[in-house]
Scaffold this motif. Structure first.
Motif, mmCIF file in Angstrom:
data_model
loop_
_atom_site.group_PDB
_atom_site.id
_atom_site.type_symbol
_atom_site.label_atom_id
_atom_site.label_comp_id
_atom_site.label_asym_id
_atom_site.label_seq_id
_atom_site.Cartn_x
_atom_site.Cartn_y
_atom_site.Cartn_z
ATOM 1 N N ARG A 22 2.798 5.957 -2.998
ATOM 2 C CA ARG A 22 3.902 6.780 -3.472
ATOM 3 C C ARG A 22 3.922 6.931 -4.991
ATOM 4 O O ARG A 22 4.090 8.034 -5.513
ATOM 5 C CB ARG A 22 5.230 6.180 -3.012
ATOM 6 C CG ARG A 22 5.505 6.286 -1.536
ATOM 7 C CD ARG A 22 5.820 7.703 -1.136
ATOM 8 N NE ARG A 22 6.439 7.760 0.179
ATOM 9 C CZ ARG A 22 6.627 8.882 0.849
ATOM 10 N NH1 ARG A 22 6.258 10.030 0.329
ATOM 11 N NH2 ARG A 22 7.197 8.856 2.032
ATOM 12 N N ALA A 23 3.792 5.808 -5.689
ATOM 13 C CA ALA A 23 4.008 5.871 -7.139
ATOM 14 C C ALA A 23 3.182 4.871 -7.931
ATOM 15 O O ALA A 23 3.436 4.670 -9.110
ATOM 16 C CB ALA A 23 5.498 5.640 -7.431
ATOM 17 N N GLY A 24 2.186 4.246 -7.297
ATOM 18 C CA GLY A 24 1.382 3.267 -8.006
ATOM 19 C C GLY A 24 2.050 1.902 -8.041
ATOM 20 O O GLY A 24 3.181 1.737 -7.581
ATOM 21 N N LEU A 25 1.350 0.944 -8.581
ATOM 22 C CA LEU A 25 1.859 -0.425 -8.695
ATOM 23 C C LEU A 25 1.923 -0.799 -10.167
ATOM 24 O O LEU A 25 1.237 -1.701 -10.642
ATOM 25 C CB LEU A 25 0.955 -1.400 -7.920
ATOM 26 C CG LEU A 25 0.909 -1.215 -6.403
ATOM 27 C CD1 LEU A 25 -0.063 -2.200 -5.770
ATOM 28 C CD2 LEU A 25 2.306 -1.371 -5.795
ATOM 29 N N ASP A 26 2.786 -0.104 -10.868
ATOM 30 C CA ASP A 26 2.927 -0.325 -12.299
ATOM 31 C C ASP A 26 3.398 -1.750 -12.569
ATOM 32 O O ASP A 26 4.348 -2.227 -11.949
ATOM 33 C CB ASP A 26 3.932 0.678 -12.874
ATOM 34 C CG ASP A 26 3.946 0.673 -14.390
ATOM 35 O OD1 ASP A 26 2.928 0.276 -14.983
ATOM 36 O OD2 ASP A 26 4.972 1.058 -14.968
ATOM 37 N N GLY A 27 2.732 -2.432 -13.490
ATOM 38 C CA GLY A 27 3.111 -3.778 -13.879
ATOM 39 C C GLY A 27 2.439 -4.883 -13.092
ATOM 40 O O GLY A 27 2.606 -6.058 -13.415
ATOM 41 N N VAL A 28 1.685 -4.530 -12.048
ATOM 42 C CA VAL A 28 1.012 -5.535 -11.232
ATOM 43 C C VAL A 28 -0.325 -5.901 -11.881
ATOM 44 O O VAL A 28 -1.196 -5.055 -12.044
ATOM 45 C CB VAL A 28 0.795 -5.034 -9.795
ATOM 46 C CG1 VAL A 28 -0.004 -6.059 -8.986
ATOM 47 C CG2 VAL A 28 2.136 -4.752 -9.124
ATOM 48 N N ARG A 29 -0.474 -7.172 -12.233
ATOM 49 C CA ARG A 29 -1.677 -7.640 -12.920
ATOM 50 C C ARG A 29 -2.825 -7.884 -11.941
ATOM 51 O O ARG A 29 -3.989 -7.655 -12.255
ATOM 52 C CB ARG A 29 -1.355 -8.922 -13.679
ATOM 53 C CG ARG A 29 -2.518 -9.515 -14.426
ATOM 54 C CD ARG A 29 -2.117 -10.697 -15.275
ATOM 55 N NE ARG A 29 -1.376 -10.271 -16.448
ATOM 56 C CZ ARG A 29 -1.425 -10.910 -17.620
ATOM 57 N NH1 ARG A 29 -2.178 -11.990 -17.757
ATOM 58 N NH2 ARG A 29 -0.735 -10.470 -18.645
ATOM 59 N N ALA A 30 -2.512 -8.376 -10.740
ATOM 60 C CA ALA A 30 -3.513 -8.596 -9.692
ATOM 61 C C ALA A 30 -2.800 -8.529 -8.348
ATOM 62 O O ALA A 30 -1.606 -8.830 -8.247
ATOM 63 C CB ALA A 30 -4.217 -9.935 -9.871
ATOM 64 N N LEU A 40 0.833 -1.205 0.000
ATOM 65 C CA LEU A 40 0.000 0.000 0.000
ATOM 66 C C LEU A 40 0.867 1.254 0.000
ATOM 67 O O LEU A 40 0.492 2.276 -0.601
ATOM 68 C CB LEU A 40 -0.931 0.002 1.214
ATOM 69 C CG LEU A 40 -2.028 -1.059 1.239
ATOM 70 C CD1 LEU A 40 -2.933 -0.839 2.457
ATOM 71 C CD2 LEU A 40 -2.852 -1.058 -0.041
ATOM 72 N N HIS A 41 2.005 1.206 0.677
ATOM 73 C CA HIS A 41 2.941 2.333 0.678
ATOM 74 C C HIS A 41 3.458 2.576 -0.734
ATOM 75 O O HIS A 41 3.528 3.722 -1.200
ATOM 76 C CB HIS A 41 4.096 2.035 1.632
ATOM 77 C CG HIS A 41 4.991 3.203 1.889
ATOM 78 N ND1 HIS A 41 4.808 4.069 2.940
ATOM 79 C CD2 HIS A 41 6.089 3.655 1.218
ATOM 80 C CE1 HIS A 41 5.747 5.002 2.919
ATOM 81 N NE2 HIS A 41 6.536 4.768 1.884
ATOM 82 N N MET A 42 3.823 1.511 -1.428
ATOM 83 C CA MET A 42 4.298 1.636 -2.803
ATOM 84 C C MET A 42 3.204 2.229 -3.690
ATOM 85 O O MET A 42 3.470 3.117 -4.515
ATOM 86 C CB MET A 42 4.716 0.265 -3.337
ATOM 87 C CG MET A 42 5.940 -0.325 -2.661
ATOM 88 S SD MET A 42 6.168 -2.071 -3.065
ATOM 89 C CE MET A 42 6.360 -1.991 -4.856
ATOM 90 N N ASN A 43 1.982 1.739 -3.533
ATOM 91 C CA ASN A 43 0.873 2.256 -4.331
ATOM 92 C C ASN A 43 0.637 3.730 -4.048
ATOM 93 O O ASN A 43 0.384 4.522 -4.962
ATOM 94 C CB ASN A 43 -0.397 1.454 -4.019
ATOM 95 C CG ASN A 43 -1.624 1.988 -4.732
ATOM 96 O OD1 ASN A 43 -1.702 1.957 -5.957
ATOM 97 N ND2 ASN A 43 -2.591 2.463 -3.970
#
Length: 317
Positions: free
Chosen positions: A114-122, A109-112
């Motif tokens: 800060r900058a989103g979760l680019d490349g995460v499919r699910a 959630l911290h990563m999301n």
């Protein structure tokens, strides 16, 4: 298939090497551990799927085979998030599944945030609140309504450690202070597991010579850092939950003491595409309390995630 004992080392931006287990072959699945959890504990649950998925299992700094590594920053969540991004970059992950339990969920959630979760499919989220500290209108952070009482115990423990800034392990404390530390740790652990009757046996266990010889899964150095991070009261990720555009599987232990059910459900109420899995007989550790169901639901997450369109991944700037 990759030997589960294989231990690749990923070089972090500070030049240190983080240990990562890689098991299986196929679509990559990055699973982030909870506080004090070695990546080895994932193995019984992922092994049934290792013929179709490549599981990437990092040991966070301070734990497992990365226990010798100091946390890089005062903000433990930022430190772990930076390390995870280094792992993603090192392995070239661009179209993968992500999961996190407890501390691992906070890190995701911290990563999301800060900058989103680019490349995460699910994304798989297990047993974690989207806001750690209680505040006006929100009483579902760590330990829920009992947060003030539990945080007072954190302060007691932190004050004890503050008297011995050079101490690195429990064995470095004088016997009387070691006993006080064991009492404080036992109380915190009993609250975490939601079982007050565990406090007395845990206190005795924490004072066993074999335990004091180095089995405590957290150095006193890192304990100070974690306590400071939790007491800071920040880390509110609710505003960015709507940006979790990929399919989300939310696993909740209905008897969880650390993170009450209504607070975890805030994720389902904010993110656009969430499937909720309730573990009726579990507290904070559904993978150990209802292992058969956890394996079954992990399989469903993997199957649904592998079919999700990569166009649904979160790519915030």
């Amino acid at each position: 298939m990759v030997d589960p004992s294989r231990m690749p080392v990923v070089t972090m931006r500070d030049g240190r090497g983080l240990h990562v287990r890689v098991v299986g072959k196929g679509m990559p699945v990055l699973l982030l551990p909870g506080l004090g959890m070695s990546s080895m504990l994932w193995l019984p649950f992922v092994w049934p799927f290792a013929h179709r998925y490549r599981f990437i299992l990092p040991d966070f700094r301070g734990f497992g085979r990365s226990s010798h590594l100091a946390i890089e920053r005062d903000d433990v969540f930022e430190s772990h998030a930076m390390d995870v991004r280094d792992v993603i970059a090192h392995l070239g992950l661009r179209d993968f599944l992500l999961g996190g339990i407890s501390l691992g969920g906070t890190t995701a959630l911290h990563m999301n945030h800060r900058a989103g979760l680019d490349g995460v499919r699910a994304y798989l989220h297990v047993e974690q609140s989207p806001c750690v500290g209680n505040r006006l209108g929100w009483r579902y952070g760590l330990f829920g309504e009992r947060q003030d009482t539990c945080f007072d115990e954190f302060r007691v423990f932190a004050g004890l450690l503050g008297q011995y800034p050079e101490a690195r392990e429990l064995t470095d404390l004088p016997p009387s202070e070691r006993a006080r530390a064991a009492e404080s740790l036992a109380r915190i652990a009993a609250w975490t597991f939601g079982t007050p009757r565990l406090e007395a046996p845990l206190r005795r266990f924490f004072l066993l010579p074999t335990f004091l010889a180095g089995r405590f899964p957290l150095s006193l150095r890192d304990a100070r850092t974690y306590i400071a991070a939790y007491l800071a009261g920040g880390h509110d990720y609710r505003s960015s939950l709507r940006n979790l555009a990929m399919p989300v599987t939310l696993m909740i232990g209905m008897k969880s003491t650390p993170y009450p059910y209504p607070g975890q459900m805030a994720i389902a109420e904010s993110a656009p595409n969430v499937r909720v899995v309730r573990f009726e007989r579990s507290g904070h550790l559904p993978l150990f309390e209802e292992p058969a169901k956890f394996v079954r639901e992990l399989g469903r997450f993997l199957e649904h995630g592998s079919r999700a369109s990569s166009r649904t991944t979160n790519g915030l700037p």
